[in-house]
Scaffold this active site. Structure first.
Site, mmCIF file in Angstrom:
data_model
loop_
_atom_site.group_PDB
_atom_site.id
_atom_site.type_symbol
_atom_site.label_atom_id
_atom_site.label_comp_id
_atom_site.label_asym_id
_atom_site.label_seq_id
_atom_site.Cartn_x
_atom_site.Cartn_y
_atom_site.Cartn_z
ATOM 1 N N GLN A 4 0.954 -0.787 0.124
ATOM 2 C CA GLN A 4 0.191 -0.345 0.485
ATOM 3 C C GLN A 4 1.175 0.969 0.143
ATOM 4 O OE1 GLN A 4 -2.572 0.251 3.127
ATOM 5 N NE2 GLN A 4 -3.956 1.806 2.519
ATOM 6 N N TYR A 26 3.976 -11.476 4.206
ATOM 7 C CA TYR A 26 3.448 -9.956 3.249
ATOM 8 C C TYR A 26 4.254 -9.657 2.694
ATOM 9 C CZ TYR A 26 1.700 -9.682 8.429
ATOM 10 O OH TYR A 26 1.185 -10.064 10.005
ATOM 11 N N LEU A 55 -7.741 -0.812 15.459
ATOM 12 C CA LEU A 55 -9.140 0.208 15.673
ATOM 13 C C LEU A 55 -10.032 -0.886 14.404
ATOM 14 C CD1 LEU A 55 -6.670 3.224 13.608
ATOM 15 C CD2 LEU A 55 -7.820 2.641 16.297
ATOM 16 N N LYS A 92 -13.498 6.682 9.644
ATOM 17 C CA LYS A 92 -13.632 7.679 7.970
ATOM 18 C C LYS A 92 -15.108 7.031 7.566
ATOM 19 C CE LYS A 92 -9.659 5.321 7.330
ATOM 20 N NZ LYS A 92 -9.302 4.864 5.640
ATOM 21 N N ARG A 147 -9.597 2.237 1.761
ATOM 22 C CA ARG A 147 -8.749 0.502 1.875
ATOM 23 C C ARG A 147 -10.315 0.047 1.274
ATOM 24 N NH1 ARG A 147 -5.684 -2.758 6.567
ATOM 25 N NH2 ARG A 147 -4.423 0.084 5.807
ATOM 26 N N GLY A 164 -1.070 -0.417 12.858
ATOM 27 C CA GLY A 164 -0.500 -0.432 10.966
ATOM 28 C C GLY A 164 -1.243 1.112 10.793
ATOM 29 N N SER A 194 -0.300 4.123 7.128
ATOM 30 C CA SER A 194 0.070 4.167 5.997
ATOM 31 C C SER A 194 0.559 5.222 5.161
ATOM 32 C CB SER A 194 -1.222 3.504 4.932
ATOM 33 O OG SER A 194 -2.691 4.478 5.582
ATOM 34 N N ASN A 244 -2.041 7.956 16.109
ATOM 35 C CA ASN A 244 -2.178 7.041 16.855
ATOM 36 C C ASN A 244 -0.364 6.608 18.354
ATOM 37 O OD1 ASN A 244 -4.287 5.792 15.275
ATOM 38 N ND2 ASN A 244 -2.493 4.453 14.256
#
Length: 390
Positions: A115, A142, A269, A277, A287, A346, A348, A356
């Site tokens: 991403q 991953y 989250l 969102k 996403r 996590g 992006s 966070n």
């Protein structure tokens, strides 16, 4: 640290499928009277399993504080020389092991090698490291192995001392060939417990744990390790957030109390659901709007998903009163559980990560009154009728 995973032979799964995360083995100054008081209070037979877990965590914190102060005094240093003091990042023991991990870690699922660009990945790791994070989580699957490569390249480029970091990876889904995945000797040397013991004895990892194993599977691994004089797992990596509580709050306290297995949790989250969102649907740039995340979109637009969004709206006034965002409240809520060794974040974007990480400032505000307020809104607090005290 290293991890492995169990999966039925011949089954196929997309890397982005949430079920992919079921990975199986993971190579991976106080007064004396305060300690005595904490120890004596542990004899209170009225404590629940989760209460005993929290009590044990407090006892270990007291012991750790005594040890740190003794060390600093021995070398004529002050607390200002410690990373925790400089960054404000609390550290906790991983289960009952001696491994100290930052209570917030950085995960690489979906983001690294996928991403986000390598440049953004480096920026995220730098922000985390400079904020006191020492725990970085990845897996061989991953981004088809790219996440591990990118993680290692950044550490080498930055010149960070390897001894100052805790890197966790997970095994099971490796390559496409039959011999490149699973938990066979060909893939990770041998059967899980024996293989992990060999990996540690060879110096390829320091500890191992599990990811998305059941309590019964973890207990079986521990029993096998003790029976054959091998090394048992030290932690379980489990999903934990406002809407997923049963395992971490009911099952894992039993394992911590009996065999010392700690909890390393992910998705605080809920894959972005708690970020706020999705309050008015699924934005085109999110996403959940991507084709490979159809499962996430379906979860959001479902009846249960709409109920969750309504609960999040009810939680917003609490976040505002505490002077934080909803994501920060959600992460701090996870951290308020003293049975959780570390929460994996996590992100992006650098902005998301910084936000966070700010949950650390909210943690002291998570009083029992606030937690009860949240429970009254969620109405999903799990209860156990069993008493696991031994």
């Amino acid at each position: 640290m290293l991890a492995a995973r169990t999966r039925t032979a011949g089954s196929q799964i997309s890397e982005e499928d949430p079920k992919l995360r079921k990975l199986s083995g993971l190579p991976i100054e106080s007064k004396d009277r305060s300690l005595k008081k904490a120890s004596e209070s542990g004899k209170d037979s009225s404590l629940s399993p989760s209460g005993q877990t929290q009590l044990r965590a407090r006892q270990l914190a007291v012991v750790r504080e005594v040890e740190v102060n003794w060390y600093l005094k021995l070398w004529e240093l002050s607390s200002e020389h410690t990373t925790a003091y400089i960054t404000g990042m609390p550290h906790r023991n991983l289960g009952k092991s001696g491994l100290r991990v930052s209570c917030l870690g950085l995960g690489t699922w979906v983001t690294f090698g996928g991403q986000i660009s390598d440049e953004v990945a480096e920026r995220l790791m730098t922000i985390a490291y400079e904020s006191g994070v020492n725990l970085f989580d990845t897996a061989e699957v991953y981004a088809a192995g790219k996440a591990e490569v990118i993680l290692g390249s950044i550490i080498k480029k930055k010149g960070w001392r390897r001894s100052s970091l805790v890197i966790t990876t997970k095994l099971y889904w490796g390559g496409k060939a039959e011999t490149e995945r699973g938990l066979s000797r060909k893939h990770i040397i041998e059967e899980i417990v024996r293989a992990m013991t060999h990996v540690i004895n060879q110096g390829m990892a320091m500890y191992w744990g599990t990811s998305r194993w059941s309590a019964m599977e973890i207990m079986e691994a521990y029993s096998v390790a003790r029976q054959f004089n091998m090394i048992p797992p030290v932690c379980e990596q489990a999903e934990y957030h406002l809407f997923q509580r049963e395992k971490v709050e009911v099952q894992l306290p039993e394992l911590y109390h009996k065999i010392g297995v700690g909890a390393m949790t992910w998705s605080p989250l809920a894959c972005g659901i708690i970020s706020g969102k999705y309050g008015n649907g699924v934005p085109e740039s999110s996403r959940a709007s991507l084709k490979c995340y159809q499962w996430l979109k379906e979860r959001i637009v479902s009846e249960e998903g709409r109920k969750q969004q309504n609960k999040l709206k009810d939680l917003s006034p609490i976040a505002e009163r505490l002077g934080c965002t909803l994501p920060q409240l959600a992460v701090a809520w996870c951290l308020r559980n003293e049975g959780v060794s570390s929460v994996l974040l996590g992100s992006s974007t650098p902005e998301q990560l910084i936000e966070n990480l700010g949950a650390i400032q909210v943690l002291p505000k998570m009083t029992s009154h606030v937690v009860n307020e949240i429970d009254n809104i969620l109405r999903n607090k799990p209860y156990s009728k069993k008493d696991y005290r031994s």
